[in-house]
Write an enzyme that holds these catalytic residues in place. Structure first.
Site, PDB file in Angstrom:
ATOM      1  N   GLY A 226     -30.945  10.832 -17.102  1.00 20.54           N
ATOM      2  CA  GLY A 226     -30.953   9.482 -16.506  1.00 20.54           C
ATOM      3  C   GLY A 226     -31.182   9.843 -14.897  1.00 20.54           C
ATOM      4  CB  ALA A 227     -31.917  12.864 -13.164  1.00 21.30           C
TER       5      ALA A 227
ATOM      6  N   GLY B 162     -31.905   5.701  -9.353  1.00 17.19           N
ATOM      7  CA  GLY B 162     -30.348   5.440  -9.240  1.00 17.19           C
ATOM      8  C   GLY B 162     -29.772   6.755  -8.870  1.00 17.19           C
ATOM      9  CB  ILE B 163     -25.973   7.109  -9.279  1.00 18.81           C
ATOM     10  CG1 ILE B 163     -25.698   7.027 -10.589  1.00 18.81           C
ATOM     11  CG2 ILE B 163     -25.521   6.060  -8.429  1.00 18.81           C
ATOM     12  CD1 ILE B 163     -24.145   7.098 -10.830  1.00 18.81           C
ATOM     13  N   GLY B 164     -28.462   8.871 -10.703  1.00 23.95           N
ATOM     14  CA  GLY B 164     -28.830  10.085 -11.303  1.00 23.95           C
ATOM     15  C   GLY B 164     -29.709  10.929 -10.641  1.00 23.95           C
TER      16      GLY B 164
ATOM     17  CB  SER C 231     -18.310   2.042 -16.619  1.00 28.93           C
ATOM     18  OG  SER C 231     -18.106   0.922 -15.812  1.00 28.93           O
TER      19      SER C 231
ATOM     20  CE1 TYR D 288     -22.204   0.374 -19.566  1.00 26.32           C
ATOM     21  CE2 TYR D 288     -20.376  -0.971 -18.710  1.00 26.32           C
ATOM     22  CZ  TYR D 288     -21.142  -0.039 -18.399  1.00 26.32           C
ATOM     23  OH  TYR D 288     -21.305   0.887 -17.475  1.00 26.32           O
TER      24      TYR D 288
END
Length: 357
Positions: free
Chosen positions: A61-62, A65-67, A190, A215
């Site tokens: 997921g890079a 965002g934070i990835g 999370s 989730y």
């Protein structure tokens, strides 16, 4: 993650009403590790002084965002970074930006759709064929609070994307991680795990689907998996770290949540702007800091297997016991089949995997 600061109490009540097997329990105070870093620190702060030359890292997921920020910081410290995400075009754009800002050419894109076990296997085969070591695996990609859908293999999309895809990826790469030890696995979970444990009777939520509780289940599974990995692999030099990145409003993770719901939770003002009076929000560089702390900082290793938040030990809101993770029954052998028996009429998730969870 943003929504759970407002949603946790409501979810706990709803979970108890549904009487699922995993109950919400009282959150106990965290055991502090006396980390010198705080919520306000960035990923650059916690990685300062790290020398990652010769190290190889994969970040899922890079592409945003934070990835993407995690990948950038690792590259800036000399690591060879694989930027993995479901869109090769977005991966390449992220790689180009990281190369430009860090000056490192040891950054490359790779296609990885975690809602497809076929894609996960193809990525693992591609990486293993490179004959590279693997020192850091950050399981970062995730989706949140999406309408109910199934992956192409027939799993509820949040469980399939957030947990099962990463489960298979990690197990396929375990031998490489052990051979490359010391190595670290970071599971970006999370605080939303507190919304729900594992719905043992119906992990795919075929009835009574609630997008937030599903989730929560997927994020609980992330923690269980990381804790069990650490139990099994620490003696071999591979340590694992479940963590909460924080509430980050800029990643697009909540794109599937209607604006009216965010307003009802108090996260948005009536005009649709972010409620900045809420002090728990983080920037993307701050949100990437805890995963990077777990991935590279020497102090984190003293608490491997524990749950991290704000660059320190965090607090768990569920009966998260790593010793029971394999009771999930999602063994590598069962995932290695093609799952071709899934109905062709099943709804397939079209949700984007964002760069934070």
């Amino acid at each position: 993650s943003v929504v759970f600061h407002s949603f946790a109490q409501q979810s706990a009540t709803k979970s108890a009403r549904h009487c699922f097997c995993c109950r919400i329990v009282v959150i106990s105070p965290p055991i502090m590790s006396s980390s010198k870093f705080q919520k306000e620190n960035t990923a650059d702060d916690v990685a300062a002084g790290s020398d990652l030359k010769g190290k190889v890292a994969i970040v899922t997921g890079a592409s945003n965002g934070i990835g993407k920020e995690e990948a950038r910081v690792l590259a800036s410290k000399g690591a060879h970074v694989i930027v993995a995400a479901r869109s090769l075009e977005r991966c390449q754009a992220a790689v180009d930006d990281i190369r430009r800002t860090t000056g490192s050419q040891l950054v490359e894109p790779a296609l990885l759709a975690l809602d497809s076990l076929k894609s996960v296997r193809a990525f693992a085969d591609w990486f293993l064929a490179r004959n590279l070591p693997l020192h850091i695996l950050i399981n970062n990609a995730g989706i949140m609070a999406v309408p109910r859908a199934l992956t192409e293999d027939g799993f509820e999309s949040q469980l399939g994307t957030n947990h099962l895809g990463h489960f298979l990826l990690t197990t396929l790469l375990l031998d490489k991680l052990v051979a490359s030890a010391p190595a670290r696995i970071v599971s970006v979970s999370s605080s939303g795990h507190a919304a729900h444990g594992i719905n043992w009777d119906d992990v795919n939520w075929t009835t009574g689907y609630d997008k937030f509780l599903a989730y929560g289940q997927s994020k609980t599974a992330n923690i269980l998996f990381a804790r069990e990995l650490n139990t099994r692999l620490a003696s071999k030099g591979v340590t694992a770290y479940p963590c909460h990145p924080g509430a980050i409003a800029e990643t697009g993770l909540g794109n599937h949540i209607p604006k009216e719901e965010f307003m009802a939770m108090g996260l948005l003002n009536p005009d649709g702007t972010l409620n900045t009076s809420l002090m728990f929000f983080k920037t993307i560089p701050q949100g990437a800091s805890t995963p990077i702390y777990c991935a590279v900082h020497p102090d984190a290793e003293r608490h491997a297997g524990e749950y991290f938040d704000n660059n320190d030990l965090g607090q768990l809101g569920n009966p998260v016991s790593g010793s029971i993770v394999l009771a999930l029954c999602f063994h590598t052998s069962s995932l290695s089949s093609s799952s071709s028996s899934s109905s062709s009429s099943s709804s397939t998730s079209s949700s984007h995997q964002h760069g934070s969870s």
